[in-house]
Design a protein around this motif. Structure first.
Motif, short mmCIF file in Angstrom:
data_model
loop_
_atom_site.label_atom_id
_atom_site.label_comp_id
_atom_site.label_asym_id
_atom_site.label_seq_id
_atom_site.Cartn_x
_atom_site.Cartn_y
_atom_site.Cartn_z
N ALA A 121 1.20 3.53 -3.16
CA ALA A 121 1.39 2.42 -4.09
C ALA A 121 0.26 2.27 -5.10
N SER A 122 -0.89 2.85 -4.85
CA SER A 122 -2.00 2.69 -5.78
C SER A 122 -1.76 3.42 -7.09
N ASP A 123 -0.96 4.49 -7.07
CA ASP A 123 -0.68 5.24 -8.30
C ASP A 123 0.78 5.67 -8.41
N HIS A 158 0.81 -1.23 0.00
CA HIS A 158 0.00 0.00 0.00
C HIS A 158 0.84 1.27 0.00
N SER A 159 2.09 1.16 0.40
CA SER A 159 2.95 2.33 0.44
C SER A 159 4.40 1.89 0.32
N VAL A 160 5.22 2.80 -0.21
CA VAL A 160 6.66 2.57 -0.30
C VAL A 160 7.34 3.77 0.36
N ALA A 188 3.36 -1.63 4.20
CA ALA A 188 4.38 -0.61 3.92
C ALA A 188 5.71 -1.29 3.64
N ARG A 189 6.34 -0.93 2.53
CA ARG A 189 7.66 -1.46 2.18
C ARG A 189 8.69 -0.33 2.22
N GLU A 234 -2.91 5.38 7.15
CA GLU A 234 -3.75 6.10 6.18
C GLU A 234 -3.69 5.44 4.79
N LEU A 235 -2.50 5.15 4.33
CA LEU A 235 -2.36 4.62 2.98
C LEU A 235 -2.78 3.16 2.89
N ALA A 236 -2.81 2.46 3.99
CA ALA A 236 -3.30 1.08 3.99
C ALA A 236 -4.78 1.03 3.66
N ALA A 237 -5.48 2.12 3.94
CA ALA A 237 -6.93 2.19 3.68
C ALA A 237 -7.23 2.79 2.32
#
Length: 202
Positions: free
Chosen positions: A175-177, A83-85, A116-117, A198-201
């Motif tokens: 990560a979505s865009d 979901h996030s980097v 998160a990575r 936040e970004l996980a959602a």
């Protein structure tokens, strides 16, 4: 973030008129899907806040033991569990970096639960191997470690960017865009735990 005021880069890089780092090429993998039919977001790319980050790969990066996949934003984009980097830049000599790295290490369970990575860039390391040694020494047991020397979007594209003025510095890619949605300011740390949630959602 609080830091030594020096990005620690090996030299001047290509910088756009607006101060953001220009990628080596606007071309990307948008015409080439992976095995699952996943297409990376289309160009233009820039390593700048609110812009799409190019499909950076670090072929020589060292992966922590147990880290899945490769240091490849294209691969991470196509992984539905990501979901996030987080891009974490530090230097070998930075006096405040060890404390920040220790905090990141302590939150490992949260990063795993929120998808998160992490890519750790030790900007003044002589090699990815030295970068790996530094990150290991700080108690971090996850993520990819590099000095950005073989960034596929141009050598030292992150290190030589004008996006940050000191270290430690954290940038966060949605990560979505693959848009860089957070750029740590020079006077305070980002609330990276809340950002991951936040970004996980998203």
């Amino acid at each position: 973030a609080d830091g030594d005021g020096d990005s620690g880069g090996p030299g001047d890089g290509d910088v756009a008129d607006d101060g953001s780092a220009e990628d080596a090429s606007d071309s990307g993998p948008e015409d080439d899907a992976d095995a699952s039919g996943c297409f990376y977001p289309a160009a233009p790319y820039a390593f700048a806040l609110n812009d799409t980050v190019g499909p950076m790969r670090w072929p020589s990066a060292v992966a922590a033991e147990g880290e899945e996949g490769a240091a490849d934003l294209g691969e991470l984009f196509c992984d539905p569990g990501v979901h996030s980097v987080f891009i974490q830049v530090v230097t070998l000599a930075c006096p405040t970096c060890p404390e920040r790295m220790a905090f990141i290490a302590e939150q490992q369970a949260h990063w795993e639960s929120t998808g998160a990575r992490w890519v750790f860039v030790v900007s003044d390391a002589a090699s990815p191997s030295q970068a790996n040694e530094y990150v290991d020494l700080r108690g971090v047991t996850f993520g990819f470690r590099t000095n950005d020397q073989d960034n596929s979007q141009g050598a030292y594209s992150i290190v030589n960017s004008a996006l940050y003025g000191g270290v430690p510095w954290t940038g966060v890619i949605r990560a979505s865009d693959m848009v860089l949605v957070y750029d740590e300011p020079d006077d305070r740390f980002l609330d990276i735990v809340s950002i991951a949630t936040e970004l996980a959602a998203d």
